[in-house]
Design an enzyme around this catalytic site. Structure first.
Site, PDB file in Angstrom:
ATOM      1  N   ASP A  90       0.821  -1.214   0.000  1.00  0.00           N
ATOM      2  CA  ASP A  90       0.000   0.000   0.000  1.00  0.00           C
ATOM      3  C   ASP A  90       0.856   1.266   0.000  1.00  0.00           C
ATOM      4  O   ASP A  90       0.325   2.370  -0.108  1.00  0.00           O
ATOM      5  CB  ASP A  90      -0.987   0.000   1.183  1.00  0.00           C
ATOM      6  CG  ASP A  90      -0.303  -0.170   2.537  1.00  0.00           C
ATOM      7  OD1 ASP A  90       0.713  -0.885   2.614  1.00  0.00           O
ATOM      8  OD2 ASP A  90      -0.795   0.406   3.532  1.00  0.00           O
ATOM      9  N   ASP A 110       4.303   4.215   8.700  1.00  0.00           N
ATOM     10  CA  ASP A 110       3.660   3.119   9.440  1.00  0.00           C
ATOM     11  C   ASP A 110       4.523   2.804  10.655  1.00  0.00           C
ATOM     12  O   ASP A 110       5.689   2.418  10.513  1.00  0.00           O
ATOM     13  CB  ASP A 110       3.579   1.855   8.570  1.00  0.00           C
ATOM     14  CG  ASP A 110       2.459   1.941   7.540  1.00  0.00           C
ATOM     15  OD1 ASP A 110       1.967   3.062   7.303  1.00  0.00           O
ATOM     16  OD2 ASP A 110       2.091   0.900   6.982  1.00  0.00           O
TER      17      ASP A 110
END
Lengths: 303, 303
Positions: free
Chosen positions: A66, A212
């Site tokens: 992603d 992240d």
């Protein structure tokens, strides 16, 4: 200088209706930097009327899809559209292998130089600089090696006090030296003390991208003097255990970090596909750190 | 049986505003087959309210990115969404390497079986069949190895003439055997001639997908009895030289092929990004083969 951020993708893991995976376009002085490149990033650029051809440098935080599945397509399109100027790509070393195998089997020989710079996620390092900005890695704590990126404006020149200089009969040819902060002794011996005729420029601004990560604070030092902080906020805090397991953050944690480092503003993004409505994430963060905004695709945020 | 095609992408090479790279979803008897998978295919499925989870088999024609860059993202999403049933993928052998390297570096171990079947583009072969359809390759003439795919309904059972059978006092337990075309001798010696009590079913239908190819007619034999032919039509015929150089086809050539093989209908697609308006391509093809339609994204075509 112009320093602004456009969100191209705000979804975590999988695209959902109206949200695409991570990608952001940073404009620093009309030079364009792409930060992460989820699937469909090139379509998002088209949708928002932004030109892929203007991007010269791309930073990829890590190898979860992603954050990079759109890169091969974007590069292929640049090639097919006749790009000749070099493209700089910064990311994990294996990204080069992933690109190369796809160029090989499609029998593609790029017409431009792809200058690949491997990024190691071991400690914060300066990985890029030009006359406008310095880019340093931020070491994230994720399931695979992962970095964020801090974009800092270069220290600006001092501002001359033009009226005062004119009144004192100091010729404009000396202004550039004064802007650099030098005291001057003019021909004939006249001494010009810099601080009498200049003032400090605005403090350099910075943009920190925390892609992240587990919100364990291990990277707080990298966020010092952060003007705008983007921090992932995949979950509401009620899912803190899920966040811990998957090495992600909650909206509350993103806000706590923004507060702790004294950020000027917080942008939260990387929303789980479970959230159809984003307002609860915003409210949770604002409860701790008022100056929070949602990463909304197509929106541009001034740094 | 239900036999219909939904266009997910109709653009060649690069996405352009409102057109995405190649992908099609074929519904054969409520089983779903994905044909090619350009970047953004999963977003297109979401946009058109189609469920990726229903797709069990994927066919990839060749390794130019506009035909497969969306595959890794689609598979990753299936994984993240908890898929457990197997996924069958048919495509060039190297596609497996391209997928595997990306699973490796993202530390992804799929929760479902990805059953990869390499397709060789040397001669037409049956590569798949179940009780509904047979899939054969069509050998395209492109710059790299490339196949199209022919989906043919299985030969249908004969239709029984129920009234006549009832009148003749023949019990329904014999109908399945009659549907299969058997003559019967009943206990007691009564002879039932199949052709007296059944009629032929409708002829099996077929859908041919001609992805990227020079329209050199080398694959005409594979298109025999084609109900619906999809043929790429990247350019208007005024760009025939460009088509020859890049091993692509013009709208006129696609129509000539449809006419030559006596196709029931022609769908043209894979439009060059230079065409903002597609009507001239349609008009060019219709001038030669009237029953032509444009591949329009989100539209469903009955086979």
């Amino acid at each position: 200088m112009k320093f602004e951020l456009t969100i191209l993708g705000s979804s975590s893991a999988t695209p959902v209706f109206n949200r695409n995976p991570s990608a952001q376009l940073l404009n620093c002085n009309e030079k364009f930097y792409l930060i992460d490149c989820g699937e469909g990033t090139q379509q998002q650029l088209i949708k928002f009327g932004l030109k892929a051809s203007k991007i010269d440098t791309i930073f990829i935080s890590h190898l979860h899809g992603d954050h990079y599945f759109g890169l091969i397509g974007l590069i292929s399109t640049m090639h097919l559209n006749g790009r000749i100027k070099p493209l700089y790509v910064y990311g994990p070393a294996a990204l080069k292998d992933i690109l190369d195998i796809q160029f090989k089997y499609s029998d593609t020989v790029l017409r431009f130089q792809l200058l690949f710079n491997p990024v190691v996620a071991d400690e914060p390092r300066v990985i890029f600089q030009n006359q406008d900005v310095v880019v340093e890695t931020i070491i994230m704590n994720h399931r695979i090696p992962c970095t964020g990126f801090k974009f800092s404006e270069k220290k600006r020149l001092r501002k001359v006090i033009a009226d005062k200089l004119e009144e004192a009969g100091i010729a404009p040819e000396y202004y550039p030296l004064l802007k650099k902060g030098l005291d001057l002794t003019l021909p004939g011996g006249r001494f010009i003390k810099n601080s009498d005729y200049t003032v400090d420029s605005d403090a350099p601004k910075s943009y920190c991208y925390c892609s992240d990560t587990l919100a364990d604070g291990s990277y707080l030092e990298s966020l010092t003097n952060c003007t705008v902080l983007y921090h992932e906020a995949t979950f509401l805090h009620e899912l803190i255990e899920r966040a811990n397991t998957t090495h992600h953050s909650t909206a509350l944690q993103a806000a706590e970090i923004a507060q702790e480092v004294g950020a000027g503003k917080l942008i939260i993004g990387h929303f789980s596909s479970r959230y159809k409505v984003l307002l609860p994430l915003l409210e949770e963060a604002k409860g701790k750190f008022h100056s929070t905004e949602l990463a909304l695709e197509g929106h541009t945020y001034s740094i």
